[in-house]
Design a protein around this motif. Sequence first.
Motif, PDB file in Angstrom:
ATOM      1  N   THR A   4       0.919  -1.060  -0.044  1.00 20.95           N
ATOM      2  CA  THR A   4       0.200   0.052   0.048  1.00 20.95           C
ATOM      3  C   THR A   4       0.962   1.067  -0.006  1.00 20.95           C
ATOM      4  N   ALA A   5       2.030   0.954   0.777  1.00 20.54           N
ATOM      5  CA  ALA A   5       2.901   2.368   0.897  1.00 20.54           C
ATOM      6  C   ALA A   5       3.393   2.433  -0.461  1.00 20.54           C
ATOM      7  N   ALA A   6       4.069   1.423  -1.313  1.00 22.40           N
ATOM      8  CA  ALA A   6       4.633   1.636  -2.505  1.00 22.40           C
ATOM      9  C   ALA A   6       3.842   2.103  -3.610  1.00 22.40           C
ATOM     10  N   LEU A   7       2.487   1.648  -3.535  1.00 23.02           N
ATOM     11  CA  LEU A   7       1.393   2.087  -4.501  1.00 23.02           C
ATOM     12  C   LEU A   7       1.175   3.688  -4.430  1.00 23.02           C
ATOM     13  N   ALA A   8       1.231   4.040  -3.166  1.00 30.92           N
ATOM     14  CA  ALA A   8       0.864   5.475  -2.813  1.00 30.92           C
ATOM     15  C   ALA A   8       2.099   6.215  -3.256  1.00 30.92           C
ATOM     16  N   ASP A   9       3.352   5.840  -3.123  1.00 31.12           N
ATOM     17  CA  ASP A   9       4.576   6.348  -3.360  1.00 31.12           C
ATOM     18  C   ASP A   9       4.843   6.537  -4.902  1.00 31.12           C
ATOM     19  N   ALA A  10       4.382   5.589  -5.607  1.00 31.41           N
ATOM     20  CA  ALA A  10       4.380   5.691  -7.164  1.00 31.41           C
ATOM     21  C   ALA A  10       3.140   6.620  -7.396  1.00 31.41           C
ATOM     22  N   GLY A  11       2.083   6.719  -6.955  1.00 33.02           N
ATOM     23  CA  GLY A  11       1.094   7.235  -7.410  1.00 33.02           C
ATOM     24  C   GLY A  11       0.162   6.555  -8.488  1.00 33.02           C
ATOM     25  N   VAL A  12       0.098   5.212  -8.118  1.00 34.44           N
ATOM     26  CA  VAL A  12      -0.662   4.340  -8.911  1.00 34.44           C
ATOM     27  C   VAL A  12      -1.620   3.584  -7.921  1.00 34.44           C
ATOM     28  N   ALA A  29       6.721   5.698 -16.230  1.00 36.02           N
ATOM     29  CA  ALA A  29       7.246   6.721 -15.394  1.00 36.02           C
ATOM     30  C   ALA A  29       7.356   8.080 -15.603  1.00 36.02           C
ATOM     31  N   GLU A  30       7.153   8.326 -17.058  1.00 30.35           N
ATOM     32  CA  GLU A  30       7.275   9.735 -17.255  1.00 30.35           C
ATOM     33  C   GLU A  30       5.769  10.525 -17.129  1.00 30.35           C
ATOM     34  N   ARG A  31       4.936   9.546 -16.885  1.00 32.14           N
ATOM     35  CA  ARG A  31       3.505  10.083 -16.660  1.00 32.14           C
ATOM     36  C   ARG A  31       3.124  10.150 -15.338  1.00 32.14           C
ATOM     37  N   LEU A  32       3.863   9.681 -14.342  1.00 36.35           N
ATOM     38  CA  LEU A  32       3.820   9.531 -13.111  1.00 36.35           C
ATOM     39  C   LEU A  32       4.311  10.894 -12.372  1.00 36.35           C
ATOM     40  N   THR A  33       3.870  11.312 -11.193  1.00 38.42           N
ATOM     41  CA  THR A  33       4.544  12.574 -10.715  1.00 38.42           C
ATOM     42  C   THR A  33       5.412  12.246  -9.483  1.00 38.42           C
ATOM     43  N   GLY A  34       5.788  11.073  -9.528  1.00 38.37           N
ATOM     44  CA  GLY A  34       6.647  10.770  -8.285  1.00 38.37           C
ATOM     45  C   GLY A  34       8.114  11.086  -8.401  1.00 38.37           C
ATOM     46  N   ARG A  35       8.969  10.279  -7.618  1.00 39.66           N
ATOM     47  CA  ARG A  35      10.391  10.611  -7.748  1.00 39.66           C
ATOM     48  C   ARG A  35      11.167   9.234  -8.318  1.00 39.66           C
ATOM     49  N   PRO A  36      11.417   9.076  -9.522  1.00 44.38           N
ATOM     50  CA  PRO A  36      11.636   7.936 -10.056  1.00 44.38           C
ATOM     51  C   PRO A  36      13.229   7.819  -9.973  1.00 44.38           C
TER      52      PRO A  36
END
Length: 383
Positions: A32-40, A218-225
Motif C-alpha cells: 500500500t505504501a509503495a503504491l501511494a509512493d508511485a502514485g498508482v 514513469a514519465e506520466r507519474l508525478t513521483g520521484r523515479p
Amino acid sequence: MSESVVIVGVGLSKFGRQPGVSGREMAVSAITAALADAGVAWPDVDVAFGGSDSAGLADTLVSELGFTGIPFTNVRNGCATGGSALFSAVNAVRAGSASIGLAVGFDKHPRGAFDPTPAEWGLSEGYGEAGLMVTTQFFGAKISRYMRQHGISPDTLARVAEKSYRNGALNPNAWRREPMSAEAIAGADMVNDPLTRYMFCSPGEGGAAVIVASPEVAERLTGRPIRLRAITHRTRRFGSFEVFSPSVQGVGEPTSVSADAAAAAFEQAGISPSDVDVAQLQDTESGAELMHMAECGFCEHGEQEQWIAEGATEIGGRLPVNTDGGCIANGEPIGASGLRQVHEVVTQLRGEAGDRQVPGGPSIGFTHVYGAPGISACTVLSV
C-alpha cells in the motif's frame, strides 16, 4: 542493460516484533505504501512476484489487495527472496509483457535461530540429526578462517556491529533502535567463535515492496523515479564455501557467488565499485559485511580493518554501508531483506533519509543480498 526499467515506488512496514500483526498484514502495508509512493492503484499493476519463507504465499495477498486477475508468482530463494522477486519483476517489464511490476517480500519468524529442514536443501536427515543445520556455526567458521588469512581482529567485528546499532537508532522503521558500544558487543555471550550474540541479526518480522515501470509509464507519474542501472542474480559455482555446503573444494581459494553477482552488476551498469556513493551489503552477522565489502569489489581483502578504523563505512564516510542499520539492526525477515535494502538506497538517492541521510547528494547506490546455500542478487541504482 538498456534503460528499460525505473523504480517508481517503494514501501516498507515497520521491522521487529509486532504482536498481533501477521506477516501478510505487513506485506499489504508495504505494498500500500509503495503504491501511494508511485502514485498508482493496485489495478494498475500488471504483474507481481513475491515471497516469504514462513509467513504464507505471496500470491494469496490478492484477497486483501483486490481480485484483478493479475499474474502473481511465488518466489522462495532464502535470504535472496526479495532480490529474486525484483529480478523477476524487472525482467517482465524489460520483456514488454508488463508496464508496471511489483516485487514484495515479507516474513514473521519466531524467536530463536532458524530451523531449516535438511530435505528442503537436498541433504540427508543425518545432517540435521548431527546438528549441522544450525547456521551460526558456518558463519563462525567462515569468518574465523577469513580473519586469520587477512589479519583482521575481533575488535573490527564489534565495531561493524556498533555502527549498525548506531545507524538503526536513526531509522524509525528499525527494530534495534538503541546504540550499543563495541565493548558491550565484544563482551557479550559467544555464539560461534569469534561471533558474539550482538554481532548477529535475529530472525525478525517485516515487509517491503518495490514497484517498477517502463520509462513511458514513469514519465506520466508525478513521483520521484530512480533508475535501475543493473540487476543481477547468480547461484554458486563449484568450489564455493556456503551455509550447508562448508568445504573448500578443488585448488585455490573458494569461489564467491557474491563476487560473481556484483561483478556482473557493475559490468551491466557500466561503472566501477569506486563510483558508488552508498551501499547495502548482506550482514547476517558483522563478519558477512566485512567479507562482502571485498567480495563486491569495494576494497581489497584485508583492507577492511583500516576502512573501519578510519570510519570509511560510516554515514559520513567515503562509502556509507548499511545506513539503515542493516540486518543487524532491522532483523532478518527473510523474504523482506533484499527489498528493504532497495528501499533504503532509493530513500538515500532521493535525499529523504532524515537523520541518517548521506551528505553531498549521493547519486549512485548499490545493493547486495546473499542467501544459503549460495545465491546472490545485486542492483545498481542512480538518480
